[in-house]
Design a protein around this motif. Structure first.
Motif, short mmCIF file in Angstrom:
data_model
loop_
_atom_site.label_atom_id
_atom_site.label_comp_id
_atom_site.label_asym_id
_atom_site.label_seq_id
_atom_site.Cartn_x
_atom_site.Cartn_y
_atom_site.Cartn_z
N GLY A 20 -3.09 10.11 -1.70
CA GLY A 20 -2.53 9.40 -0.55
C GLY A 20 -1.89 10.33 0.45
N LYS A 21 -1.41 9.74 1.52
CA LYS A 21 -0.75 10.50 2.58
C LYS A 21 0.76 10.47 2.34
CE LYS A 21 -0.11 10.83 7.56
NZ LYS A 21 -0.44 10.25 8.87
N VAL A 22 1.37 11.63 2.24
CA VAL A 22 2.81 11.73 2.04
C VAL A 22 3.51 11.32 3.33
CG1 VAL A 22 4.74 13.22 1.38
CG2 VAL A 22 2.47 13.61 0.38
N ILE A 23 4.31 10.25 3.25
CA ILE A 23 4.96 9.73 4.46
C ILE A 23 6.47 9.95 4.47
CG2 ILE A 23 3.16 8.06 5.00
CD1 ILE A 23 4.96 5.89 3.71
N GLU A 24 7.05 10.28 3.31
CA GLU A 24 8.50 10.47 3.27
C GLU A 24 8.91 11.32 2.08
OE1 GLU A 24 12.57 7.69 3.17
OE2 GLU A 24 10.61 6.73 3.36
N PHE A 25 9.90 12.19 2.30
CA PHE A 25 10.53 13.00 1.26
C PHE A 25 11.97 12.52 1.18
CE2 PHE A 25 12.31 17.55 0.42
CZ PHE A 25 12.41 17.31 -0.92
N ASN A 26 12.44 12.22 0.00
CA ASN A 26 13.78 11.68 -0.20
C ASN A 26 14.83 12.61 0.41
OD1 ASN A 26 16.23 10.69 -1.18
ND2 ASN A 26 15.49 10.42 -3.26
N SER A 27 15.51 12.13 1.46
CA SER A 27 16.48 12.97 2.18
C SER A 27 17.65 13.37 1.31
CB SER A 27 16.97 12.25 3.44
OG SER A 27 17.64 11.05 3.09
N GLU A 28 17.96 12.60 0.27
CA GLU A 28 19.09 12.95 -0.59
C GLU A 28 18.84 14.23 -1.38
OE1 GLU A 28 22.25 10.98 -3.70
OE2 GLU A 28 20.76 9.71 -2.75
N ILE A 29 17.57 14.54 -1.66
CA ILE A 29 17.27 15.75 -2.42
C ILE A 29 16.75 16.89 -1.54
CG2 ILE A 29 16.93 14.54 -4.58
CD1 ILE A 29 13.93 14.68 -4.15
N ASP A 30 16.48 16.61 -0.28
CA ASP A 30 15.99 17.63 0.67
C ASP A 30 17.13 18.59 1.00
OD1 ASP A 30 15.07 19.08 2.88
OD2 ASP A 30 14.17 17.33 3.84
N ASN A 51 0.82 -1.21 0.00
CA ASN A 51 0.00 0.00 0.00
C ASN A 51 0.86 1.27 0.00
OD1 ASN A 51 0.90 -0.09 2.70
ND2 ASN A 51 -0.93 0.96 3.41
N ILE A 52 2.15 1.11 -0.30
CA ILE A 52 3.07 2.25 -0.38
C ILE A 52 3.45 2.49 -1.85
CG2 ILE A 52 5.33 3.18 0.32
CD1 ILE A 52 3.34 2.77 2.67
N ALA A 53 3.41 3.75 -2.24
CA ALA A 53 3.82 4.11 -3.60
C ALA A 53 4.99 5.08 -3.52
CB ALA A 53 2.66 4.75 -4.37
N THR A 54 6.00 4.83 -4.34
CA THR A 54 7.13 5.74 -4.49
C THR A 54 6.86 6.53 -5.76
OG1 THR A 54 8.59 4.12 -3.45
CG2 THR A 54 9.64 5.89 -4.73
N ILE A 55 7.09 7.85 -5.69
CA ILE A 55 6.76 8.75 -6.80
C ILE A 55 7.95 9.63 -7.14
CG2 ILE A 55 5.27 10.70 -7.50
CD1 ILE A 55 3.14 9.46 -5.56
N GLY A 56 8.16 9.82 -8.43
CA GLY A 56 9.21 10.72 -8.90
C GLY A 56 8.83 11.29 -10.24
N ILE A 57 9.75 12.00 -10.88
CA ILE A 57 9.50 12.50 -12.23
C ILE A 57 10.26 11.64 -13.23
CG2 ILE A 57 8.97 14.85 -11.49
CD1 ILE A 57 11.75 15.70 -12.58
N TRP A 81 14.06 9.27 -6.61
CA TRP A 81 12.64 9.32 -6.24
C TRP A 81 12.40 10.57 -5.37
CZ3 TRP A 81 11.31 9.04 -1.03
CH2 TRP A 81 12.29 8.53 -0.15
N ILE A 82 11.16 11.04 -5.34
CA ILE A 82 10.88 12.28 -4.61
C ILE A 82 10.12 12.02 -3.31
CG2 ILE A 82 9.78 14.56 -4.70
CD1 ILE A 82 10.38 14.54 -7.74
N ILE A 83 8.98 11.32 -3.38
CA ILE A 83 8.19 11.06 -2.16
C ILE A 83 7.72 9.61 -2.13
CG2 ILE A 83 7.39 13.44 -1.83
CD1 ILE A 83 4.64 12.48 -3.04
N LYS A 84 7.32 9.21 -0.92
CA LYS A 84 6.61 7.95 -0.72
C LYS A 84 5.29 8.30 -0.05
CE LYS A 84 10.61 4.97 -0.56
NZ LYS A 84 11.28 3.84 0.05
N ILE A 85 4.24 7.58 -0.48
CA ILE A 85 2.91 7.82 0.08
C ILE A 85 2.25 6.52 0.50
CG2 ILE A 85 2.60 9.88 -1.38
CD1 ILE A 85 0.53 8.17 -3.01
N GLU A 86 1.29 6.65 1.43
CA GLU A 86 0.36 5.56 1.70
C GLU A 86 -0.80 5.76 0.73
OE1 GLU A 86 -0.87 5.79 5.78
OE2 GLU A 86 1.07 5.11 6.53
#
Length: 129
Positions: free
Chosen positions: A74-84, A21-27, A103-108
């Motif tokens: 979905g609910k944003v649960i993480e922002f990729n620390s490497e690009i933050d 139920n987790i999706a990783t999203i990027g461009i 990748w940019i974010i992970k969501i539920e």
């Protein structure tokens, strides 16, 4: 142009990789190529529930700034620390490796049926020509 077969794609050039139920999203590789060298990524929506097609952040390149749109809700649960900028501060990793380390974010995922509205790799290839 790299368009992996194992991902789903939005018309706004975001990709989605699902794991339970987790999706990783990027461009996409196409999007980062069109934008050019990325210098800043802003995501201030961690902890928030964002609807499909709403803005979850922005990417800034040397010449332009573009909004990032949620391909599925979905609910944003993480922002990729490497690009933050407060941590790794390396947005160029998106230019170098948009589908893995960039990748940019992970969501539920809120509604898995929204995945059916996204394109497969073949559909995305047709979109970008």
């Amino acid at each position: 142009m790299n368009i992996p077969d194992n991902l789903k794609y939005s018309k706004e050039h975001e990709w989605v990789k699902v794991d339970g139920n987790i999706a990783t999203i990027g461009i996409t590789d196409f999007a980062q190529g069109e934008l050019g060298d990325l210098v800043y990524v802003e995501v201030e929506t961690v902890g928030e529930s964002i609807e499909k097609d709403e803005i979850f952040g922005t990417v800034e390149a040397v010449k332009t700034t573009s909004d990032l749109f949620m391909p599925i809700g979905g609910k944003v649960i993480e922002f990729n620390s490497e690009i933050d900028e407060n941590e790794g501060d390396n947005p160029s990793v998106i230019n170098e490796d948009p589908y893995e380390n960039g990748w940019i974010i992970k969501i539920e995922i809120a509604d898995e049926s929204e995945l059916d509205e996204l394109m497969d790799a073949e559909g995305y290839k047709n979109l970008v020509g």
